[in-house]
Design an enzyme around this catalytic site. Structure first.
Site, PDB file in Angstrom:
ATOM      1  N   CYS A 119       0.830  -1.201   0.000  1.00  0.00           N
ATOM      2  CA  CYS A 119       0.000   0.000   0.000  1.00  0.00           C
ATOM      3  C   CYS A 119       0.866   1.253   0.000  1.00  0.00           C
ATOM      4  CB  CYS A 119      -0.887   0.026   1.239  1.00  0.00           C
ATOM      5  SG  CYS A 119      -1.937  -1.418   1.367  1.00  0.00           S
TER       6      CYS A 119
ATOM      7  N   ARG B 190       4.755   0.767  -6.721  1.00  0.00           N
ATOM      8  CA  ARG B 190       4.724  -0.202  -5.628  1.00  0.00           C
ATOM      9  C   ARG B 190       3.711  -1.311  -5.890  1.00  0.00           C
ATOM     10  NH1 ARG B 190       6.449   2.517  -0.594  1.00  0.00           N
ATOM     11  NH2 ARG B 190       4.930   1.378   0.618  1.00  0.00           N
TER      12      ARG B 190
ATOM     13  N   TRP C 104      -2.914  -2.395  -1.842  1.00  0.00           N
ATOM     14  CA  TRP C 104      -2.513  -3.711  -2.365  1.00  0.00           C
ATOM     15  C   TRP C 104      -3.122  -4.710  -1.402  1.00  0.00           C
ATOM     16  CZ3 TRP C 104       0.808  -8.053  -1.857  1.00  0.00           C
ATOM     17  CH2 TRP C 104       1.091  -8.680  -3.066  1.00  0.00           C
TER      18      TRP C 104
ATOM     19  N   ASN D  62      -1.317   1.420   6.078  1.00  0.00           N
ATOM     20  CA  ASN D  62      -0.439   0.443   5.437  1.00  0.00           C
ATOM     21  C   ASN D  62       0.038  -0.483   6.542  1.00  0.00           C
ATOM     22  OD1 ASN D  62       1.457  -0.914   3.966  1.00  0.00           O
ATOM     23  ND2 ASN D  62       2.811   0.827   3.630  1.00  0.00           N
ATOM     24  N   GLY D  63      -0.080  -1.805   6.361  1.00  0.00           N
ATOM     25  CA  GLY D  63       0.344  -2.744   7.402  1.00  0.00           C
ATOM     26  C   GLY D  63      -0.753  -3.754   7.675  1.00  0.00           C
TER      27      GLY D  63
ATOM     28  N   GLU E 270      17.405 -23.123  -8.480  1.00  0.00           N
ATOM     29  CA  GLU E 270      16.959 -21.728  -8.394  1.00  0.00           C
ATOM     30  C   GLU E 270      18.139 -20.767  -8.597  1.00  0.00           C
ATOM     31  OE1 GLU E 270      14.271 -20.270  -8.591  1.00  0.00           O
ATOM     32  OE2 GLU E 270      14.598 -18.291  -7.753  1.00  0.00           O
TER      33      GLU E 270
ATOM     34  N   LYS F  78      18.263 -17.993 -11.551  1.00  0.00           N
ATOM     35  CA  LYS F  78      18.492 -16.561 -11.325  1.00  0.00           C
ATOM     36  C   LYS F  78      19.628 -16.070 -12.209  1.00  0.00           C
ATOM     37  CE  LYS F  78      15.647 -15.539  -9.895  1.00  0.00           C
ATOM     38  NZ  LYS F  78      14.560 -16.341  -9.451  1.00  0.00           N
TER      39      LYS F  78
ATOM     40  N   GLU G  87      18.664 -16.000 -16.063  1.00  0.00           N
ATOM     41  CA  GLU G  87      17.643 -15.067 -16.544  1.00  0.00           C
ATOM     42  C   GLU G  87      18.092 -13.608 -16.513  1.00  0.00           C
ATOM     43  OE1 GLU G  87      13.803 -14.891 -14.517  1.00  0.00           O
ATOM     44  OE2 GLU G  87      14.743 -15.440 -12.633  1.00  0.00           O
TER      45      GLU G  87
ATOM     46  N   HIS H 205      26.879 -38.561 -14.468  1.00  0.00           N
ATOM     47  CA  HIS H 205      26.079 -39.300 -15.450  1.00  0.00           C
ATOM     48  C   HIS H 205      25.961 -38.533 -16.758  1.00  0.00           C
ATOM     49  CE1 HIS H 205      25.107 -42.328 -12.473  1.00  0.00           C
ATOM     50  NE2 HIS H 205      24.905 -41.338 -11.621  1.00  0.00           N
TER      51      HIS H 205
ATOM     52  N   LYS I 229       6.990 -10.524 -16.362  1.00  0.00           N
ATOM     53  CA  LYS I 229       6.800 -10.813 -14.940  1.00  0.00           C
ATOM     54  C   LYS I 229       5.719 -11.857 -14.744  1.00  0.00           C
ATOM     55  CE  LYS I 229       7.417 -10.362 -10.561  1.00  0.00           C
ATOM     56  NZ  LYS I 229       8.538 -11.184 -10.062  1.00  0.00           N
TER      57      LYS I 229
END
Ligand code: M6R
Length: 613
Positions: free
Chosen positions: A2, A27, A79, A105-106, A486, A490, A493, A509, A608
């Site tokens: 938010c 945001r 948000w 916000n929170g 992962e 990262k 990409e 192998h 995204k």
């Protein structure tokens, strides 16, 4: 996340508020609203959609005289966390008299208990939000002095907040307060602005005060009177901000990805907040909407996801098998509906998706539901399609992720999966004592991540040595194997280096044929159970002249002897180790890409949210 803007001063508040909201759009948000105080009247407009939609409504509904006449107001981009993105849930919210308005916000953790108490006193609520409960509590305690009412109300609140509150009865001042959610006050000439971050302020002034937790301030056109919750004045430094607008949006970081990497301790605290019950040795995940008996009756888990979320699911498999004794399969969501996926009566399908919009994961959810499976969602974006279609699940509360490379969503996904495994495990065979120990381990996660972030310079140095390579292997064992996947994802990409994640034992192998002195290896040697075997695998790589960077546990000097470069991670439990480890790999990928001059937040060919097959 938010965004808040508030204005009190000598010119029209409307333009300052709308301009500020536009600056906070980066945001991420799903609805927006504002409240103006003019004379002794409070006017509110809010709705779903973009700030430009709100602006159009303001221009259509409020005449120029009024727009320019209002000298004080508050505004918000929401948000969603509690309650879906609707006009009713959008901010500002008002108290029961309609004379007080607040943006927040929170997360108010004890809002259910507070709402019950207020309902008993006759309060009626118009939204599903935790925030509305707080402004009603302020209204309940209001006796003509807004500062006193806000301070008194906040003493009853558990959770986090950044708030701005106005009263139609006090048209020349607003009250703001913070705990856990940032608030910055801008000191202009005959005007004062408050916002969630400086990007909404620097068009007007560069003199700012960053509020601390438990600060409550009265803002007037002449400045800020800052006190603590007990009405004792506190002094806060006035800082001069030199950032340009772009840097301000990124909180002074060069890229959103770096900002989001560094936000992880806070994001994880939000993910964990109110969800650990040490006394009972379990996790509180009410969004699952399943009784202990139903959870105990599950016989098999199937996890469907893509990309980073798929890697999180693979770590989750270790958690569910170890803590809950549950057979767990992890499926690429894209494949799920093109096979004949067998669903049995006591299966549970978990769909993991940061965005909640990934087309392949959504299709897998629909396929599983059609076959009669119990499906739960593990999403970050509240009200997203997967969250709605599953109807039950656990939100990450990681805040919006803007960088294309997923970082904080991954670590928050792991934290949620660990809590889910703990909860289901406690409904099956996991003892209360072991459950309490695991709660304690989970509580340490934000501190573990902070300790990795402190090693940023060490990681920059290692990245500098390997930034020119063309290929990279990432090796791990046990639950470090998906972490290796992962780490490789990262790196590839955002830096465009060809990177492969492999189980360390699989190397012999086939892929070992590719190793030579131009092909470095990142060896995750910090899983203590697999450590000796990793040392052997590292020696196999060194024997082919491959340079090896070891991710090793702090103090494990003997492991350091086997490698060419070292990244240290803190000593921690096996269950939590994937989280600090992946943070180190995120930083490594980031710095390699930065040194190579890559467009980190928008890598080529990537989106995204992948909403096509
Ligand atoms: O929103 P989702 O978690 O469903 O997204 C899945 C993948 O598209 C996503 O994780 C992607 O792999 C990221 N770019 C990885 O950093």
């Amino acid at each position: 996340m938010c965004g808040i803007v508030g204005y009190v001063g000598g010119r029209g508040a409307t333009d300052v508020l709308l301009g500020g909201l536009k600056r906070l759009e980066y945001r991420g948000y799903d609805s927006a609203g504002l409240a103006l105080v003019e004379g002794q009247k409070l006017h509110i407009l809010k709705g779903t959609g973009k700030v430009r939609d709100l602006e159009q409504s303001v221009y259509a509904q409020w005449d120029a005289g009024f727009r320019d006449g209002a000298r004080m107001g508050i505004a918000h981009t929401r948000w969603a966390t509690h309650g879906s993105p609707t006009a009713e849930n959008a901010h500002p919210h008002t108290d029961q008299t309609g004379h007080l308005a607040m943006v927040h916000n929170g997360i108010i953790e004890n809002y259910v208990a507070l709402r019950t108490q207020l309902k008993a006193k006759g309060h009626m609520f118009a939204s599903q939000t935790d925030s509305e409960v707080l402004i009603h509590l302020i209204g309940e305690l209001y006796k003509g002095n807004l500062f006193e009412a806000v301070s008194a109300a906040l003493k009853h609140v558990e959770g986090t907040y950044g708030i701005a509150v106005v009263s139609a009865n006090e048209p020349d001042q607003m009250v703001v307060a913070r705990k856990g959610s940032p608030l910055v006050i801008g000191l202009g000439e005959n005007e004062t602005i408050v916002a969630s971050d400086v990007s909404a302020i620097i068009a007007h002034t560069r003199q700012v005060i960053f509020l601390d937790d438990d600060d409550v301030a009265v803002l007037t056109a002449q400045g800020a009177d800052i006190r603590n919750l007990h009405n004792i004045p506190v002094s806060r430094e006035v800082a001069q901000v030199d950032w340009d607008v772009g840097a301000a949006e990124k909180g002074g970081f060069e890229h959103f990805m770096l900002k989001e990497i560094f936000e992880q301790p806070e994001a994880l605290e939000n993910t964990l907040r109110g969800r650990l019950d040490e006394a009972m040795g379990t996790a509180i995940l009410s969004g699952l909407s399943l009784s202990p008996r139903e959870l105990a009756g599950i016989r098999r888990l199937v996890i469907v996801a893509c990309g980073t979320s798929l890697n999180a699911g693979m770590v989750g498999k270790y958690y569910f098998e170890e803590l809950a004794d549950l057979p767990t399969e992890v499926e690429q969501a894209a494949e799920y509906r093109y096979r004949n996926p067998i669903i049995q009566p006591d299966d549970m399908v978990i769909a993991i998706s940061q965005s909640g919009e990934t087309a392949d994961t959504l299709a897998a959810v629909r396929e599983a539901k059609q076959r009669g499976a119990l499906v739960v969602g593990l999403c970050n974006v509240v009200g997203s399609t997967i969250a709605r279609e599953t109807g039950r699940g656990v939100y990450l509360h990681a805040g919006p992720e803007i960088g294309v490379a997923s970082t904080k969503a991954f670590t928050c996904q792991l934290a949620v999966l660990l809590m889910m495994a703990l909860k289901i495990g406690r409904c099956r065979r996991l003892s209360r004592q072991r459950g309490s120990e695991i709660c304690e381990e989970i509580r340490q996660i934000p501190a573990l991540v902070r300790s990795v972030l402190k090693r940023n310079d060490e990681i920059i140095a290692v990245a500098g040595e390997y930034a020119k390579v063309r290929d990279f292997f990432f090796l791990g064992r046990g639950c470090m194997y998906p972490v290796a996947l992962e780490g490789a994802l990262k790196l590839k990409e955002i830096s465009y280096i060809h990177a492969e994640g492999y189980h360390a034992a699989e190397l012999k192998h086939g892929p070992i044929a590719l190793l030579d002195d131009q092909v470095p290896v990142m060896a995750l040697m910090n899983d203590l159970a697999g450590r000796e075997k990793m040392v052997s695998n590292v020696q196999e790589c060194r024997a082919r002249n491959a340079p090896v960077v070891g991710v090793i546990t702090e103090g494990d000097d003997s492991a350091a002897q086997h490698v060419n470069g070292v990244i240290h991670v803190p000593r921690c439990s096996r269950l939590t180790a994937p989280i600090p480890t992946v943070v180190a790999l995120q930083l490594f990928a980031y710095h390699v890409a930065r040194i190579r001059g890559c467009p980190i937040d928008q890598p080529r060919n990537l989106a995204k949210s992948v909403t096509v097959e």
